[in-house]
Design an enzyme around this catalytic site. Structure first.
Site, PDB file in Angstrom:
ATOM      1  N   PRO A   9       8.724  13.173 -29.944  1.00 42.24           N
ATOM      2  CA  PRO A   9       9.014  13.464 -31.491  1.00 42.24           C
ATOM      3  C   PRO A   9       7.809  14.034 -32.060  1.00 42.24           C
ATOM      4  CG  PRO A   9      10.027  11.827 -31.794  1.00 42.24           C
ATOM      5  CD  PRO A   9       9.580  11.195 -30.160  1.00 42.24           C
ATOM      6  N   ASN A  10       7.711  15.387 -32.045  1.00 38.62           N
ATOM      7  CA  ASN A  10       6.473  15.699 -32.711  1.00 38.62           C
ATOM      8  C   ASN A  10       5.552  15.812 -31.964  1.00 38.62           C
ATOM      9  OD1 ASN A  10       8.056  16.547 -35.791  1.00 38.62           O
ATOM     10  ND2 ASN A  10       7.762  13.656 -35.158  1.00 38.62           N
ATOM     11  N   ARG A  17      -2.009  18.918 -37.533  1.00 39.29           N
ATOM     12  CA  ARG A  17      -2.481  19.240 -38.415  1.00 39.29           C
ATOM     13  C   ARG A  17      -3.172  17.437 -38.493  1.00 39.29           C
ATOM     14  NH1 ARG A  17       1.851  19.035 -42.082  1.00 39.29           N
ATOM     15  NH2 ARG A  17       0.675  17.531 -43.131  1.00 39.29           N
ATOM     16  N   TYR A  22      -4.744  11.946 -34.469  1.00 35.61           N
ATOM     17  CA  TYR A  22      -4.476  12.680 -33.586  1.00 35.61           C
ATOM     18  C   TYR A  22      -5.833  13.871 -32.989  1.00 35.61           C
ATOM     19  CZ  TYR A  22      -0.047  10.757 -35.210  1.00 35.61           C
ATOM     20  OH  TYR A  22       0.737   9.910 -36.047  1.00 35.61           O
ATOM     21  N   ASN A  74       4.750   8.809 -23.731  1.00 36.62           N
ATOM     22  CA  ASN A  74       4.369   8.777 -25.537  1.00 36.62           C
ATOM     23  C   ASN A  74       5.292   8.962 -26.730  1.00 36.62           C
ATOM     24  OD1 ASN A  74       3.140   8.426 -28.208  1.00 36.62           O
ATOM     25  ND2 ASN A  74       1.262  10.114 -28.026  1.00 36.62           N
ATOM     26  N   ALA A  77       7.203   8.392 -32.384  1.00 42.54           N
ATOM     27  CA  ALA A  77       8.213   7.582 -33.813  1.00 42.54           C
ATOM     28  C   ALA A  77       8.718   6.749 -32.790  1.00 42.54           C
ATOM     29  CB  ALA A  77       8.113   8.543 -35.172  1.00 42.54           C
ATOM     30  N   HIS A  80       8.682   3.096 -32.443  1.00 41.59           N
ATOM     31  CA  HIS A  80       9.406   1.937 -33.310  1.00 41.59           C
ATOM     32  C   HIS A  80      10.259   1.812 -33.934  1.00 41.59           C
ATOM     33  CE1 HIS A  80       5.087   2.614 -33.545  1.00 41.59           C
ATOM     34  NE2 HIS A  80       5.386   3.876 -33.816  1.00 41.59           N
ATOM     35  N   ASP A  87      16.236   0.207 -23.176  1.00 39.75           N
ATOM     36  CA  ASP A  87      17.258   0.166 -22.735  1.00 39.75           C
ATOM     37  C   ASP A  87      17.383   1.178 -21.329  1.00 39.75           C
ATOM     38  OD1 ASP A  87      18.654  -2.243 -23.871  1.00 39.75           O
ATOM     39  OD2 ASP A  87      20.290  -1.017 -24.636  1.00 39.75           O
ATOM     40  N   GLU A  98       3.045   2.578 -21.498  1.00 44.45           N
ATOM     41  CA  GLU A  98       3.312   3.646 -23.546  1.00 44.45           C
ATOM     42  C   GLU A  98       1.581   3.956 -23.547  1.00 44.45           C
ATOM     43  OE1 GLU A  98       5.186   0.337 -26.021  1.00 44.45           O
ATOM     44  OE2 GLU A  98       3.981   1.942 -27.010  1.00 44.45           O
ATOM     45  N   HIS A 100      -0.860   6.040 -26.927  1.00 44.71           N
ATOM     46  CA  HIS A 100      -0.738   6.243 -27.867  1.00 44.71           C
ATOM     47  C   HIS A 100      -2.026   6.732 -28.287  1.00 44.71           C
ATOM     48  CE1 HIS A 100       3.439   5.104 -29.044  1.00 44.71           C
ATOM     49  NE2 HIS A 100       3.339   3.470 -27.995  1.00 44.71           N
ATOM     50  N   ARG A 107      -2.478   1.230 -38.195  1.00 47.91           N
ATOM     51  CA  ARG A 107      -2.063   2.153 -39.475  1.00 47.91           C
ATOM     52  C   ARG A 107      -0.851   1.139 -39.844  1.00 47.91           C
ATOM     53  NH1 ARG A 107      -0.078   7.340 -36.322  1.00 47.91           N
ATOM     54  NH2 ARG A 107      -0.148   8.141 -38.204  1.00 47.91           N
ATOM     55  N   ARG A 111       4.440   0.563 -37.647  1.00 48.37           N
ATOM     56  CA  ARG A 111       4.711   1.053 -36.338  1.00 48.37           C
ATOM     57  C   ARG A 111       3.948   0.200 -35.519  1.00 48.37           C
ATOM     58  NH1 ARG A 111       3.637   6.699 -37.655  1.00 48.37           N
ATOM     59  NH2 ARG A 111       3.615   7.388 -39.382  1.00 48.37           N
TER      60      ARG A 111
HETATM   61  O1  CA2 Z   1      -1.117   8.152 -32.058  1.00 48.84           O
HETATM   62  C1  CA2 Z   1       0.651   8.965 -31.117  1.00 48.84           C
HETATM   63  O2  CA2 Z   1       0.088   8.948 -30.037  1.00 48.84           O
HETATM   64  C2  CA2 Z   1       2.073   8.200 -31.734  1.00 48.84           C
HETATM   65  O3  CA2 Z   1       2.479   7.898 -30.468  1.00 48.84           O
HETATM   66  C3  CA2 Z   1       2.140   9.629 -32.780  1.00 48.84           C
HETATM   67  C4  CA2 Z   1       4.045   9.763 -33.308  1.00 48.84           C
HETATM   68  C5  CA2 Z   1       3.445   8.266 -33.950  1.00 48.84           C
HETATM   69  O4  CA2 Z   1       5.094   8.509 -35.642  1.00 48.84           O
HETATM   70  C6  CA2 Z   1       3.390   7.273 -33.566  1.00 48.84           C
HETATM   71  O5  CA2 Z   1       3.524   6.248 -34.401  1.00 48.84           O
HETATM   72  C7  CA2 Z   1       1.646   7.038 -33.098  1.00 48.84           C
HETATM   73  C8  CA2 Z   1       3.473  11.449 -34.708  1.00 48.84           C
HETATM   74  C9  CA2 Z   1       3.058  12.231 -33.466  1.00 48.84           C
HETATM   75  C10 CA2 Z   1       3.146  13.269 -33.660  1.00 48.84           C
HETATM   76  O6  CA2 Z   1       2.899  13.470 -35.054  1.00 48.84           O
HETATM   77  C11 CA2 Z   1       2.131  14.425 -35.177  1.00 48.84           C
HETATM   78  C12 CA2 Z   1       2.070  14.220 -36.729  1.00 48.84           C
HETATM   79  C13 CA2 Z   1       1.545  15.834 -37.730  1.00 48.84           C
HETATM   80  C14 CA2 Z   1       0.812  17.044 -37.013  1.00 48.84           C
HETATM   81  C15 CA2 Z   1       0.780  16.402 -35.242  1.00 48.84           C
HETATM   82  C16 CA2 Z   1       1.056  15.479 -35.270  1.00 48.84           C
END
Ligand code: CA2
Length: 142
Positions: A9-10, A17, A22, A74, A77, A80, A87, A98, A100, A107, A111
């Site tokens: 997700p995301n 952002r 990132y 990857n 979130a 966590h 599973d 995995e 990240h 962090r 996390r």
């Molecule tokens: O560091 C990573 O690759 C994470 O898997 C990224 C996740 C985060 O929840 C994990 O703890 C670590 C977040 C995905 C992307 O979120 C964004 C937020 C803002 C802007 C762009 C991507």
């Protein structure tokens, strides 16, 4: 060698952002780099992103059913929180790494724990998108 790269997700927002956490590459940039690396080996990659836990579970099962050699995951979130993804990894024979982009251990406390890492052959974090390339190279040299 057939690899699957899954993004949770995301991660479709990558590069739009929080570049200080990132980086500034988009997920399309990461996909292009992974495809270029695969092309230098006798390898193919299927690259996916989903914001939905069930879709990611289906993609893990599907990779196993298709005889994929390795999965780079990857989980965003869901790392966590998701016993269901843990599973799903435990239910397949395909090795999973995995990845990240950020250093999850440096962090927020929430996390620091990965529900999935114990079912993976390894975890790469904190090395930016280079982590995807490192994970690919691990599989490609096997
Ligand atoms: O560091 C990573 O690759 C994470 O898997 C990224 C996740 C985060 O929840 C994990 O703890 C670590 C977040 C995905 C992307 O979120 C964004 C937020 C803002 C802007 C762009 C991507």
């Amino acid at each position: 060698m057939k690899l699957v790269i899954l993004n949770g997700p995301n991660l479709n927002r990558l590069g739009k952002r929080e570049p200080e956490i990132y980086g500034s590459e988009t997920l399309a940039d990461v996909q292009a780099k992974c495809e270029a690396l695969a092309a230098t080996f006798d390898a193919t990659i299927d690259f996916h992103q989903s914001n939905h836990e069930g879709v990611l579970i289906d993609l893990l099962h599907d990779a196993a059913d298709r005889g994929i050699d390795g999965i780079i995951f990857n989980p965003g979130a869901f790392t966590h929180t998701s016993i269901a993804l843990r599973d799903a990894i435990a239910s397949i024979d395909v090795p999973v790494i995995e990845v990240h982009i950020s250093n999850i251990h440096a962090r927020e406390a929430f996390r620091h724990e990965s529900k999935l890492a114990a079912e993976c052959i390894g975890q790469i974090c904190g090395l930016g998108t280079f982590g995807y390339e490192l994970a690919m190279r691990k599989f490609l040299q096997r």
